[in-house]
Design a protein around this motif. Structure first.
Motif, short mmCIF file in Angstrom:
data_model
loop_
_atom_site.label_atom_id
_atom_site.label_comp_id
_atom_site.label_asym_id
_atom_site.label_seq_id
_atom_site.Cartn_x
_atom_site.Cartn_y
_atom_site.Cartn_z
N ARG A 163 2.12 -12.81 -14.93
CA ARG A 163 1.27 -13.14 -15.63
C ARG A 163 0.47 -14.32 -15.96
O ARG A 163 -0.85 -14.60 -15.21
CB ARG A 163 1.48 -12.86 -16.51
CG ARG A 163 0.24 -12.26 -17.72
CD ARG A 163 0.62 -11.82 -19.13
NE ARG A 163 -0.57 -11.44 -20.04
CZ ARG A 163 -0.17 -13.05 -21.23
NH1 ARG A 163 0.46 -13.50 -21.71
NH2 ARG A 163 -1.49 -12.92 -22.05
N THR A 196 0.62 -15.48 -26.24
CA THR A 196 1.98 -14.87 -26.59
C THR A 196 0.46 -13.99 -27.32
O THR A 196 1.37 -12.47 -26.81
CB THR A 196 2.86 -15.45 -26.48
OG1 THR A 196 3.20 -16.37 -25.75
CG2 THR A 196 3.66 -14.29 -27.15
N ALA A 242 -6.03 -13.20 -20.67
CA ALA A 242 -5.37 -11.96 -21.38
C ALA A 242 -5.24 -10.67 -21.34
O ALA A 242 -4.53 -10.47 -21.32
CB ALA A 242 -5.23 -12.74 -23.02
N ASP A 246 3.05 -9.11 -16.31
CA ASP A 246 4.48 -9.39 -17.35
C ASP A 246 5.16 -10.71 -16.84
O ASP A 246 4.78 -11.70 -15.33
CB ASP A 246 5.26 -8.91 -17.32
CG ASP A 246 5.15 -7.73 -18.88
OD1 ASP A 246 4.68 -8.31 -20.06
OD2 ASP A 246 5.11 -6.59 -18.16
N LYS A 294 -1.96 -10.99 -26.49
CA LYS A 294 -1.88 -10.20 -24.86
C LYS A 294 -2.02 -9.09 -25.59
O LYS A 294 -2.28 -7.70 -25.25
CB LYS A 294 -0.41 -10.27 -24.44
CG LYS A 294 -0.35 -9.44 -23.23
CD LYS A 294 1.26 -9.56 -22.11
CE LYS A 294 1.24 -8.96 -21.62
NZ LYS A 294 2.78 -8.75 -20.96
N HIS A 295 -1.52 -8.42 -27.17
CA HIS A 295 -2.07 -7.41 -27.81
C HIS A 295 -2.55 -6.90 -28.89
O HIS A 295 -2.90 -5.87 -28.83
CB HIS A 295 -0.20 -6.74 -27.94
CG HIS A 295 0.78 -6.75 -27.08
ND1 HIS A 295 0.67 -5.70 -25.96
CD2 HIS A 295 1.79 -7.22 -27.22
CE1 HIS A 295 1.78 -5.66 -25.13
NE2 HIS A 295 2.81 -7.07 -26.04
#
Lengths: 137, 124
Positions: free
Chosen positions: B43, A67, B32, B39, A70-71
């Motif tokens: 995803r 999670t 990833a 999303d 992702k960024h």
């Protein structure tokens, strides 16, 4: 600022999962001694509950990590996740009565200083991304 | 429990751990970081249909056993410090494969972590 909280809480959860995982790994290994490349070792390992604690820590850390990734760029994110070094060291002195030697203390200080540098490198990197400040290198 | 000595077996397990961890992380980053993934649940479905996430999981499963063996032979506090070398390996690999920047601060961080691991490795 929303992204800042996302990272902070995400990394705290990650450190928690990593610490639980590392402690469980150690217990799992201790209860399966001696180490050997054999099915007997695997049977001893999977016959005790500890390894499943390690699996839970691993899976929890995995989903938290995916999670966050992702960024976040992989290098700094990985570095921030490694502050678990401190929590695991303190926990293993308490739980396993391991000695705190001078090389360990000096090594830990250098490693944490390195991790802090990498953390600063990350926050500096994120300034242009969030808008107002001009790009800097 | 005294501090563990670094036998050839311990050194081998340490190297294998670094290689598998770095390989796994790079595979996860490839999975990833794919902008076509979309999303939410879609995803995850997209990632599951491509090899990268499975390569990462396979590396992790093997690393899992290697790491337990490594931890069995050393005190946990020493092992976790030696494991910090993964940070350096992943940064260098991220630089080589994803073109991530190595700023002066990052180089300083990498050198400090390496120094710390070396102190623990040599000093026991």
């Amino acid at each position: 600022m929303k992204r800042g909280w996302f990272y902070l809480i995400g990394f705290l959860v990650l450190v928690l999962f990593d610490s639980v995982g590392a402690i469980s790994f150690k217990y799992a290994g201790m209860h399966a001694l001696p180490v050997e490349a054999s099915t007997a070792w695997l049977l001893r390992l999977f016959g005790k509950p500890w390894i499943y604690g390690a699996v839970v820590g691993y899976i929890g850390a995995f989903f938290t990590w995916m999670t966050l990734l992702k960024h976040a760029p992989i290098g700094p994110a990985f570095a921030a996740s490694h502050l678990e070094v401190v929590s695991v060291m303190l926990l293993s002195i308490w739980l396993f009565h391991e000695p705190l030697t001078l090389p360990h203390v000096l090594g830990a200080i250098a490693i944490v200083a390195g991790i802090v540098c990498l953390g600063f490198a990350e926050s500096r990197e994120h300034v242009p991304e969030e808008g107002s400040a001009p790009a800097q290198t | 429990m005294s501090t563990g000595s670094i036998t050839p077996l311990v050194a081998l397990l340490w190297v294998l751990n670094v290689v598998l961890d770095t390989g796994g992380q790079l595979a996860f980053k490839a999975a990833a970081g794919d902008p076509a993934a979309g999303d939410g649940f879609a995803r995850w479905l997209y990632m599951a249909r491509r090899p990268w996430i499975w390569l990462g999981i396979a590396s992790y499963v093997i690393e899992f056993l290697i790491w337990i063996a490594f931890l069995s032979l050393l005190p946990l506090s020493q092992a976790i410090l030696l494991g910090s070398i993964n940070i350096v390996a992943i940064m260098v690999a991220g630089r080589l494969l994803f073109g991530e920047k190595l700023t002066r601060l990052r180089v300083a961080g990498i050198l400090l972590v390496t120094l710390g691991v070396a102190i623990v490795g040599v000093g026991g």
